[in-house]
Design a protein around this motif. Structure first.
Motif, PDB file in Angstrom:
ATOM      1  N   GLN A  64      21.892   0.534   4.169  1.00  0.00           N
ATOM      2  CA  GLN A  64      20.972  -0.499   4.621  1.00  0.00           C
ATOM      3  C   GLN A  64      21.667  -1.608   5.421  1.00  0.00           C
ATOM      4  N   ARG A  65      22.983  -1.661   5.362  1.00  0.00           N
ATOM      5  CA  ARG A  65      23.717  -2.704   6.087  1.00  0.00           C
ATOM      6  C   ARG A  65      23.882  -2.389   7.575  1.00  0.00           C
ATOM      7  N   PHE A  66      23.644  -1.133   7.973  1.00  0.00           N
ATOM      8  CA  PHE A  66      23.883  -0.741   9.366  1.00  0.00           C
ATOM      9  C   PHE A  66      22.859  -1.365  10.305  1.00  0.00           C
ATOM     10  N   LYS A  67      23.350  -1.909  11.405  1.00  0.00           N
ATOM     11  CA  LYS A  67      22.471  -2.440  12.451  1.00  0.00           C
ATOM     12  C   LYS A  67      22.467  -1.523  13.673  1.00  0.00           C
ATOM     13  N   GLU A  68      23.642  -1.103  14.084  1.00  0.00           N
ATOM     14  CA  GLU A  68      23.749  -0.142  15.182  1.00  0.00           C
ATOM     15  C   GLU A  68      25.115   0.507  15.137  1.00  0.00           C
ATOM     16  N   VAL A  69      25.233   1.644  15.823  1.00  0.00           N
ATOM     17  CA  VAL A  69      26.500   2.378  15.875  1.00  0.00           C
ATOM     18  C   VAL A  69      26.791   2.736  17.322  1.00  0.00           C
ATOM     19  N   TRP A  70      28.059   2.596  17.702  1.00  0.00           N
ATOM     20  CA  TRP A  70      28.506   2.985  19.039  1.00  0.00           C
ATOM     21  C   TRP A  70      29.309   4.277  18.941  1.00  0.00           C
ATOM     22  N   ILE A  71      29.006   5.202  19.845  1.00  0.00           N
ATOM     23  CA  ILE A  71      29.705   6.483  19.898  1.00  0.00           C
ATOM     24  C   ILE A  71      30.411   6.588  21.256  1.00  0.00           C
ATOM     25  N   VAL A 100      27.587  -3.883  11.355  1.00  0.00           N
ATOM     26  CA  VAL A 100      26.905  -3.933  10.054  1.00  0.00           C
ATOM     27  C   VAL A 100      26.721  -5.377   9.606  1.00  0.00           C
ATOM     28  N   GLN A 101      25.779  -5.560   8.728  1.00  0.00           N
ATOM     29  CA  GLN A 101      25.547  -6.886   8.148  1.00  0.00           C
ATOM     30  C   GLN A 101      26.686  -7.222   7.202  1.00  0.00           C
ATOM     31  N   LYS A 102      27.232  -8.409   7.352  1.00  0.00           N
ATOM     32  CA  LYS A 102      28.358  -8.824   6.518  1.00  0.00           C
ATOM     33  C   LYS A 102      27.892  -9.042   5.089  1.00  0.00           C
ATOM     34  N   LYS A 103      28.701  -8.574   4.147  1.00  0.00           N
ATOM     35  CA  LYS A 103      28.391  -8.694   2.728  1.00  0.00           C
ATOM     36  C   LYS A 103      29.231  -9.802   2.104  1.00  0.00           C
ATOM     37  N   ARG A 104      28.642 -10.542   1.170  1.00  0.00           N
ATOM     38  CA  ARG A 104      29.401 -11.608   0.517  1.00  0.00           C
ATOM     39  C   ARG A 104      30.569 -10.990  -0.251  1.00  0.00           C
ATOM     40  N   VAL A 126      19.507   4.934  11.892  1.00  0.00           N
ATOM     41  CA  VAL A 126      20.409   3.950  12.490  1.00  0.00           C
ATOM     42  C   VAL A 126      20.376   4.112  14.008  1.00  0.00           C
ATOM     43  N   THR A 127      20.258   3.007  14.729  1.00  0.00           N
ATOM     44  CA  THR A 127      20.261   3.031  16.201  1.00  0.00           C
ATOM     45  C   THR A 127      21.658   3.366  16.698  1.00  0.00           C
ATOM     46  N   ILE A 128      21.761   4.346  17.611  1.00  0.00           N
ATOM     47  CA  ILE A 128      23.056   4.814  18.106  1.00  0.00           C
ATOM     48  C   ILE A 128      23.102   4.647  19.624  1.00  0.00           C
ATOM     49  N   TYR A 129      24.205   4.066  20.104  1.00  0.00           N
ATOM     50  CA  TYR A 129      24.433   3.880  21.533  1.00  0.00           C
ATOM     51  C   TYR A 129      25.701   4.625  21.948  1.00  0.00           C
ATOM     52  N   THR A 130      25.702   5.101  23.175  1.00  0.00           N
ATOM     53  CA  THR A 130      26.906   5.711  23.750  1.00  0.00           C
ATOM     54  C   THR A 130      27.615   4.682  24.627  1.00  0.00           C
ATOM     55  N   LYS A 131      28.938   4.530  24.425  1.00  0.00           N
ATOM     56  CA  LYS A 131      29.703   3.518  25.151  1.00  0.00           C
ATOM     57  C   LYS A 131      30.946   4.143  25.779  1.00  0.00           C
ATOM     58  N   THR A 132      31.463   3.499  26.818  1.00  0.00           N
ATOM     59  CA  THR A 132      32.688   3.968  27.464  1.00  0.00           C
ATOM     60  C   THR A 132      33.898   3.648  26.588  1.00  0.00           C
ATOM     61  N   ARG A 133      35.002   4.324  26.855  1.00  0.00           N
ATOM     62  CA  ARG A 133      36.219   4.080  26.075  1.00  0.00           C
ATOM     63  C   ARG A 133      36.698   2.634  26.220  1.00  0.00           C
TER      64      ARG A 133
END
Length: 254
Positions: free
Chosen positions: A20-27, A74-78, A48-55
């Motif tokens: 549940q902490r995931f906001k987005e992921v870059w591949i 991800v959302q920061k946890k205490r 989870v929302t996934i984006y493709t990014k350059t190196r």
């Protein structure tokens, strides 16, 4: 507030523990090996929302860390604090703790946390000041272990050690300034091992608040070990003794 997690094992461990902490992921653009595809499928299952990014963009986001083609926002946890320690201990039978006094190198901290997880340590304690903290690089080096082992950040390490002693936890510090070896010590009961910094070892107050001091025998030409290597040796001697003690107790009952 958000934080960055990168590396296959670190992202996988967080997905297993806190999806549940995931906001987005870059591949990484162009990477499509089996390991990454499997992880992407799991992320998609959790929507989870996934984006493709350059190196270059991935390298920039990971600040030079080895991201292995995947970065999660991800959302920061205490984090666990000093006042959380007693509540953690209340849930543990025969506590096995690791105190790291002033480990400054994030790679060493990550490796020590990984060792702690492998050895079944219940919590790792580090000072808030004069120590590396839980950064994305530490998480990456820990290979997912940072999601498994509570990392307790404390303001006053000496005070915490006295608190542990009141809870009947025996504290053993490692230093070259003692004749007693690790293998002469009893590591079977409620225990906290203390490892000092890479260069100077334990601080004076930390050493003074140990119940016992031991060293790892050096039999060759070198006079010391990397702190993460030394931590692994100490933890697994404790594991050996504790398992042997448990076996003897079971044999007595049978």
């Amino acid at each position: 507030m958000d934080e960055i997690v990168f590396g296959m094992y670190a992202v996988q461990a967080m997905l297993n523990n806190d999806p549940q902490r995931f906001k987005e992921v870059w591949i990484l653009q162009g990477r499509a090996d089996h390991r990454l595809r499997t992880l992407v499928k799991l992320l998609e299952m959790h929507q989870v929302t996934i984006y493709t990014k350059t190196r270059s963009r991935m390298d920039q986001q990971s600040e030079g860390g080895v991201h292995q083609g995947i970065i999660a926002v991800v959302q920061k946890k205490r984090p666990y604090q000093e006042n959380d320690l007693l509540a953690l201990l209340a849930k543990i039978n025969n506590p096995f703790l690791l105190i790291l006094d002033g480990i400054m190198d994030p790679h060493n901290l990550g490796a020590c946390i990984r060792n702690a997880d492998a050895a079944g340590v219940h919590a790792v304690i580090i000072p808030k000041d004069r120590s590396a903290q839980l950064t994305p690089i530490v998480r990456k080096v820990a290979s997912g272990s940072a999601e498994n082992v509570p990392l307790v950040h404390v303001t006053n390490l000496a005070r915490v050690m006295r608190c542990l002693q009141r809870e009947n936890i025996w504290i053993i510090g490692t230093t070259e300034k003692t004749h007693q070896t690790l293998y002469q010590s009893n590591l079977t009961g409620p225990l906290s091992l203390v490892m000092g910094s890479e260069e100077k070892g334990m601080r004076r107050l930390t050493q003074e608040n140990c119940n016992e001091l031991v060293h790892i025998p050096m039999l060759g030409g070198v006079s010391s070990l990397n702190v993460s290597v030394a931590t692994g040796i100490c933890l697994y001697e404790a594991v050996r003794q504790r398992n042997l003690c448990t076996k003897k107790q079971l044999d007595q009952l049978s």
